[in-house]
Design a protein around this motif. Structure first.
Motif, PDB file in Angstrom:
ATOM      1  N   GLN A   1       1.147  -1.246  -0.208  1.00  0.00           N
ATOM      2  CA  GLN A   1       0.417  -0.170   0.417  1.00  0.00           C
ATOM      3  C   GLN A   1       0.966   1.445   0.017  1.00  0.00           C
ATOM      4  O   GLN A   1       2.090   1.045   0.410  1.00  0.00           O
ATOM      5  N   ARG A   2       0.673   1.937  -1.001  1.00  0.00           N
ATOM      6  CA  ARG A   2       1.112   3.541  -1.090  1.00  0.00           C
ATOM      7  C   ARG A   2       0.242   4.496  -0.789  1.00  0.00           C
ATOM      8  O   ARG A   2      -0.920   4.408  -1.536  1.00  0.00           O
ATOM      9  N   ASP A   3       0.957   5.400   0.281  1.00  0.00           N
ATOM     10  CA  ASP A   3      -0.254   6.709   0.994  1.00  0.00           C
ATOM     11  C   ASP A   3       0.608   8.096   0.894  1.00  0.00           C
ATOM     12  O   ASP A   3       1.533   7.729   1.036  1.00  0.00           O
ATOM     13  N   SER A   4       0.288   8.976   0.837  1.00  0.00           N
ATOM     14  CA  SER A   4       0.622  10.587   1.139  1.00  0.00           C
ATOM     15  C   SER A   4      -0.390  11.283   1.930  1.00  0.00           C
ATOM     16  O   SER A   4      -1.431  11.416   1.310  1.00  0.00           O
ATOM     17  N   SER A   5       0.080  12.432   2.514  1.00  0.00           N
ATOM     18  CA  SER A   5      -0.517  13.928   3.077  1.00  0.00           C
ATOM     19  C   SER A   5       0.418  14.738   2.954  1.00  0.00           C
ATOM     20  O   SER A   5       2.026  14.518   3.286  1.00  0.00           O
ATOM     21  N   ASN A   6       0.193  15.871   2.823  1.00  0.00           N
ATOM     22  CA  ASN A   6       0.680  17.266   3.159  1.00  0.00           C
ATOM     23  C   ASN A   6      -0.176  17.823   4.651  1.00  0.00           C
ATOM     24  O   ASN A   6      -1.465  17.752   4.271  1.00  0.00           O
ATOM     25  N   SER A   7       1.223  18.293   5.149  1.00  0.00           N
ATOM     26  CA  SER A   7       0.543  18.596   6.538  1.00  0.00           C
ATOM     27  C   SER A   7       1.279  20.310   6.809  1.00  0.00           C
ATOM     28  O   SER A   7       1.983  20.304   6.357  1.00  0.00           O
ATOM     29  N   ASP A   8       0.108  21.473   7.203  1.00  0.00           N
ATOM     30  CA  ASP A   8       0.764  22.744   7.346  1.00  0.00           C
ATOM     31  C   ASP A   8       0.425  23.018   8.739  1.00  0.00           C
ATOM     32  O   ASP A   8      -0.938  22.858   9.041  1.00  0.00           O
ATOM     33  N   PHE A   9       1.123  23.525   9.044  1.00  0.00           N
ATOM     34  CA  PHE A   9       0.703  23.907  10.542  1.00  0.00           C
ATOM     35  C   PHE A   9       2.012  25.562  11.290  1.00  0.00           C
ATOM     36  O   PHE A   9       2.479  25.591  10.922  1.00  0.00           O
ATOM     37  N   SER A  10       1.266  26.198  12.152  1.00  0.00           N
ATOM     38  CA  SER A  10       2.034  27.898  12.612  1.00  0.00           C
ATOM     39  C   SER A  10       1.062  27.963  14.233  1.00  0.00           C
ATOM     40  O   SER A  10       0.735  27.427  14.706  1.00  0.00           O
ATOM     41  N   VAL A  11       2.753  28.589  15.163  1.00  0.00           N
ATOM     42  CA  VAL A  11       2.447  28.262  15.898  1.00  0.00           C
ATOM     43  C   VAL A  11       2.896  29.664  16.186  1.00  0.00           C
ATOM     44  O   VAL A  11       3.921  29.985  15.889  1.00  0.00           O
ATOM     45  N   ASN A  12       2.262  30.462  16.921  1.00  0.00           N
ATOM     46  CA  ASN A  12       2.925  32.052  16.475  1.00  0.00           C
ATOM     47  C   ASN A  12       2.807  32.376  18.572  1.00  0.00           C
ATOM     48  O   ASN A  12       1.753  32.659  19.252  1.00  0.00           O
ATOM     49  N   VAL A  13       4.292  32.969  18.839  1.00  0.00           N
ATOM     50  CA  VAL A  13       3.760  33.312  20.953  1.00  0.00           C
ATOM     51  C   VAL A  13       4.083  34.331  20.347  1.00  0.00           C
ATOM     52  O   VAL A  13       5.342  35.451  20.289  1.00  0.00           O
ATOM     53  N   PRO A  14       3.290  35.377  21.033  1.00  0.00           N
ATOM     54  CA  PRO A  14       3.294  37.062  20.371  1.00  0.00           C
ATOM     55  C   PRO A  14       4.526  38.080  21.212  1.00  0.00           C
ATOM     56  O   PRO A  14       5.283  37.698  21.882  1.00  0.00           O
ATOM     57  N   GLY A  15       5.139  38.204  20.153  1.00  0.00           N
ATOM     58  CA  GLY A  15       6.510  39.502  20.655  1.00  0.00           C
ATOM     59  C   GLY A  15       7.810  38.251  20.928  1.00  0.00           C
ATOM     60  O   GLY A  15       9.124  38.404  21.572  1.00  0.00           O
ATOM     61  N   THR A  16       7.045  36.790  21.026  1.00  0.00           N
ATOM     62  CA  THR A  16       8.855  36.045  21.082  1.00  0.00           C
ATOM     63  C   THR A  16       9.700  35.392  19.662  1.00  0.00           C
ATOM     64  O   THR A  16      10.316  35.463  19.737  1.00  0.00           O
ATOM     65  N   ALA A  17       8.776  34.536  18.779  1.00  0.00           N
ATOM     66  CA  ALA A  17       9.118  33.524  18.129  1.00  0.00           C
ATOM     67  C   ALA A  17       7.404  33.312  17.585  1.00  0.00           C
ATOM     68  O   ALA A  17       6.277  33.287  17.660  1.00  0.00           O
ATOM     69  N   PHE A  18       7.429  32.979  15.734  1.00  0.00           N
ATOM     70  CA  PHE A  18       6.597  32.759  14.883  1.00  0.00           C
ATOM     71  C   PHE A  18       7.004  31.484  14.588  1.00  0.00           C
ATOM     72  O   PHE A  18       8.094  31.639  13.562  1.00  0.00           O
ATOM     73  N   LEU A  19       6.792  30.458  14.366  1.00  0.00           N
ATOM     74  CA  LEU A  19       6.945  29.170  13.657  1.00  0.00           C
ATOM     75  C   LEU A  19       5.762  28.516  12.404  1.00  0.00           C
ATOM     76  O   LEU A  19       4.972  28.334  13.224  1.00  0.00           O
ATOM     77  N   ARG A  20       6.655  28.018  11.473  1.00  0.00           N
ATOM     78  CA  ARG A  20       5.486  27.466  10.909  1.00  0.00           C
ATOM     79  C   ARG A  20       6.196  26.249   9.948  1.00  0.00           C
ATOM     80  O   ARG A  20       7.665  26.287  10.026  1.00  0.00           O
TER      81      ARG A  20
END
Length: 374
Positions: free
Chosen positions: A170-189
């Motif tokens: 069996q073969r399958d795939s997925s695409n994922s996308d998330f982000s986190v924002n800590v105001p005034g400190t850091a943003f990560l996607r």
């Protein structure tokens, strides 16, 4: 005599039936994933010994009985309701597309450690159904803010770890996308593409035992975007990662998982994890015990806002594990290609203060150092 022949043929038919059954690939479904209340122990090492990863196909025999761990950890799975703050609400029955059925408290991911985001605890939330096992989000416990939920951009962009029933070829795939924002400190996607390929089945042997297993290879392509203190961010394409996973019935997590990274055209093993029983730490490794002077650690004591710096005996892969004096794991941190100097950001320790033991595993040996964090 006729009765003797009849009995012989019946016995032969029975043996043939059992033989055919033993050579039938298993099918993985929802019941083989973690359950609420599970405490699943794994042993870990940086060195893979045994069958080559290239061995694949039907009715294989994979022998990794020679694996020798340098560390152990336990994955605890709980109900969503036992997580802190607002997390039981946003990932519970009112969560909609983000509804989770189980949660797992984890050490800080390396990308968060490297970014220096002030997070003390991370929870992963999963949804188990008859058709998929998917990650629906994270929960981060941040000092002065509290529990911060992190969602994927949409249900279609959640990370689908497995699709059920999971069968050979069996073969399958997925695409994922998330982000986190800590105001005034850091943003990560983080954007990721996962491709799963169930490329083999057969018998797997590790120090934990011998099992019928289905092998799934997950190829991950990950791109991170990190912005600190409101400054323009930088996008980083991580090396291609592969997860070689041997799954079995009713085991919850892979019996064996080998993680590799593609570095300069070469596939390098960065971590080996396998289900195991409790083993005393002093006898985990057959590698040389290095003298304390082989690894320099400074500053000492280290403040809660200071990074910990290490001077290592050689370049190469390094696994760092910090525990408190009760043996609780503070973090596991792997550096696939460390130089002679390495840095552990303050965020890796979270809010911990006191005496900790830092285990440093290199290709040349192991050293354990005492750290005071004040």
């Amino acid at each position: 005599m006729r009765h003797c022949y009849a009995g012989f043929f019946a016995l032969l038919l029975t043996a043939t039936t059992f033989s055919v059954k033993a050579q039938t690939p298993i099918i993985i479904d929802r019941n083989d994933m973690p359950n609420t209340g599970d405490s699943l122990r794994t042993s870990e090492t940086l060195t893979l010994t045994g069958t080559a990863l290239t061995q694949t196909g039907a009715n294989q025999t994979w022998n990794y009985s020679g694996l020798r761990p340098v560390n152990q950890s336990v994955a605890y799975y709980s109900g969503v309701s036992s997580t802190p703050g607002v997390l039981p609400i946003v990932f519970g029955v009112l969560g909609g597309m983000n509804r989770a059925t189980i949660a797992n408290r984890q050490p800080l991911p390396a990308v968060l450690v490297e970014a220096g985001i002030p997070i003390t605890e991370v929870y992963s939330f999963f949804n188990e159904s008859a058709t998929t096992y998917r990650q629906v989000g994270y929960g981060a416990d941040i000092p002065s803010i509290g529990a911060l939920p992190v969602f994927y951009q949409s249900q279609a962009l959640q990370d689908v770890l497995y699709r059920f029933p999971l069968v050979y070829q069996q073969r399958d795939s997925s695409n994922s996308d998330f982000s986190v924002n800590v105001p005034g400190t850091a943003f990560l996607r983080e954007k990721q593409k996962r491709v799963n390929n169930a490329d083999g089945w057969g018998t797997l042997t590790t120090p934990f035992g011998t099992f019928e297993a289905l092998r799934v290879v997950s190829t991950l392509q990950v791109r991170d975007s990190v912005s600190l203190q409101g400054q323009p961010g930088a996008a980083v394409q991580r090396p291609v990662m592969k997860q070689y996973k041997w799954l079995a019935k009713n085991q919850g997590i892979p019996l064996l998982q080998v993680i590799t990274q593609l570095v300069s055209g070469q596939e390098i093993v960065s971590l080996v994890q396998y289900r195991d029983i409790y083993r005393r730490q002093p006898v985990l490794s057959t590698q040389a015990q290095l003298p304390e002077t082989a690894v320099a650690i400074y500053p000492t004591p280290v403040g809660t806002s200071e990074s910990l710096r290490l001077t290592l005996p050689a370049s190469g892969p390094v696994a760092l594990t910090a525990t408190d004096l009760a043996g609780r794991v503070l973090f596991n941190y792997t550096i696939p290609n460390a130089s002679r100097e390495a840095t552990v950001p303050a965020a890796a320790f979270g809010a911990f203060r006191g005496v900790a033991m830092l285990r440093v595993q290199t290709e040349t040996g192991v050293v354990v150092r005492r750290i005071v964090r004040q």
